[in-house]
Design an enzyme around this catalytic site. Structure first.
Site, PDB file in Angstrom:
ATOM      1  N   ASP A  23      -4.976   2.101  -0.422  1.00 59.34           N
ATOM      2  CA  ASP A  23      -3.785   2.946  -0.423  1.00 59.34           C
ATOM      3  C   ASP A  23      -2.564   2.203   0.119  1.00 59.34           C
ATOM      4  O   ASP A  23      -2.691   1.308   0.956  1.00 59.34           O
ATOM      5  CB  ASP A  23      -4.059   4.185   0.446  1.00 59.34           C
ATOM      6  CG  ASP A  23      -3.019   5.268   0.264  1.00 59.34           C
ATOM      7  OD1 ASP A  23      -2.369   5.295  -0.803  1.00 59.34           O
ATOM      8  OD2 ASP A  23      -2.855   6.091   1.181  1.00 59.34           O
ATOM      9  N   ASN A  71      -5.078  10.402 -10.671  1.00 58.03           N
ATOM     10  CA  ASN A  71      -3.988   9.430 -10.830  1.00 58.03           C
ATOM     11  C   ASN A  71      -3.307   9.494 -12.195  1.00 58.03           C
ATOM     12  O   ASN A  71      -2.229   8.916 -12.381  1.00 58.03           O
ATOM     13  CB  ASN A  71      -4.489   8.006 -10.591  1.00 58.03           C
ATOM     14  CG  ASN A  71      -4.750   7.692  -9.139  1.00 58.03           C
ATOM     15  OD1 ASN A  71      -5.531   6.803  -8.815  1.00 58.03           O
ATOM     16  ND2 ASN A  71      -4.107   8.422  -8.225  1.00 58.03           N
TER      17      ASN A  71
END
EC number: 2.5.1.-
Length: 244
Positions: A23, A71
């Site tokens: 991340d 995503n």
């Protein structure tokens, strides 16, 4: 003498299976005044370094959250770029990974992924198939809840009496089960960039994983940061719900 024994003991406490939520690429790029894709490209290079270091440390499996089922809601141009990263990564780094005896695998739903992306993953898996070292497992188009649903659907289609379903039987049909016989669930899950949530990553498999949240954004996460995470894991007292 004492230090040697201590070091040996710590090596024996290595996590066999590490999961990584990579991340912070976009925020890292923004801080540098660059577009988000700049961060994703830098993160690709970090992955190679971390994977090689993990293999050298003796980690058996490293599962990285490359692209989640959620995503797809990101901007189209960003998604398109992310889908090109496996092509670049494998063309650039497969020779290095082969030399380090690393195996490439993938979990996640193939449907929906671009053909060029799948072809590059399949080619990398084939080229490293004779390696017997660390498995570098890419979770692409993967979601933990979806993984559980697909496993149950598969069992239902096979005629399994779901009223008698056991945890052990369900585990055998999760996507990670195809990686290796008797594969351990992740011992340690690392999330970078300071966020403290699982984001639908290995939902079932992470029930007893130790969690480590690094403040470092993924593009800056290196071998020293991995060592810090492993060191923190080695200090944990894993009780699996029991009492010692």
């Amino acid at each position: 003498m004492f230090n040697n024994l201590k070091n040996k003991e710590q090596e024996e406490l290595l996590p066999e299976h590490i999961g990584i939520i990579m991340d912070g690429n976009g925020r890292w790029a923004k801080q540098k005044g660059k577009p988000r894709i700049f961060g994703h490209k830098a993160g690709m290079d970090s992955l190679k370094d971390v994977a090689v270091h993990g293999a050298r440390r003796g980690i058996k499996v490293m599962t990285v959250y490359a692209f989640s089922t959620e995503n797809w809601t990101r901007p189209v141009d960003e998604v398109k770029f992310i889908m090109s990263l496996p092509i670049d990564f494998y063309s650039k780094y497969v020779p290095v990974l082969k030399e380090e005896n690393i195996q490439i695998r993938m979990i996640g739903e193939r449907e929906g992924l671009p053909k060029a992306t799948l072809d590059s993953i399949d080619r990398a898996a084939q080229e490293t198939s004779e390696n017997d070292g660390m498995i570098l497992n890419f979770a692409m188009n993967y979601g933990g809840r979806r993984d559980i649903i697909l496993a149950i659907q598969e069992l239902a289609k096979s005629g399994q009496d779901l009223s008698l379903l056991t945890e052990e039987e369900l585990s055998k049909h999760l996507q990670t089960a195809v990686l290796s016989e008797n594969l351990r669930d992740p011992d340690l899950i690392i999330r970078t960039s300071g966020e403290q949530r699982m984001s639908n990553f290995l939902t079932w498999q992470s029930a007893y994983s130790e969690l480590y949240f690094a403040q470092t954004a993924w593009p800056d996460f290196d071998d020293k940061e991995l060592d810090k995470a492993i060191s923190a894991f080695q200090k944990r007292d894993r009780r699996y719900g029991g009492v010692k």
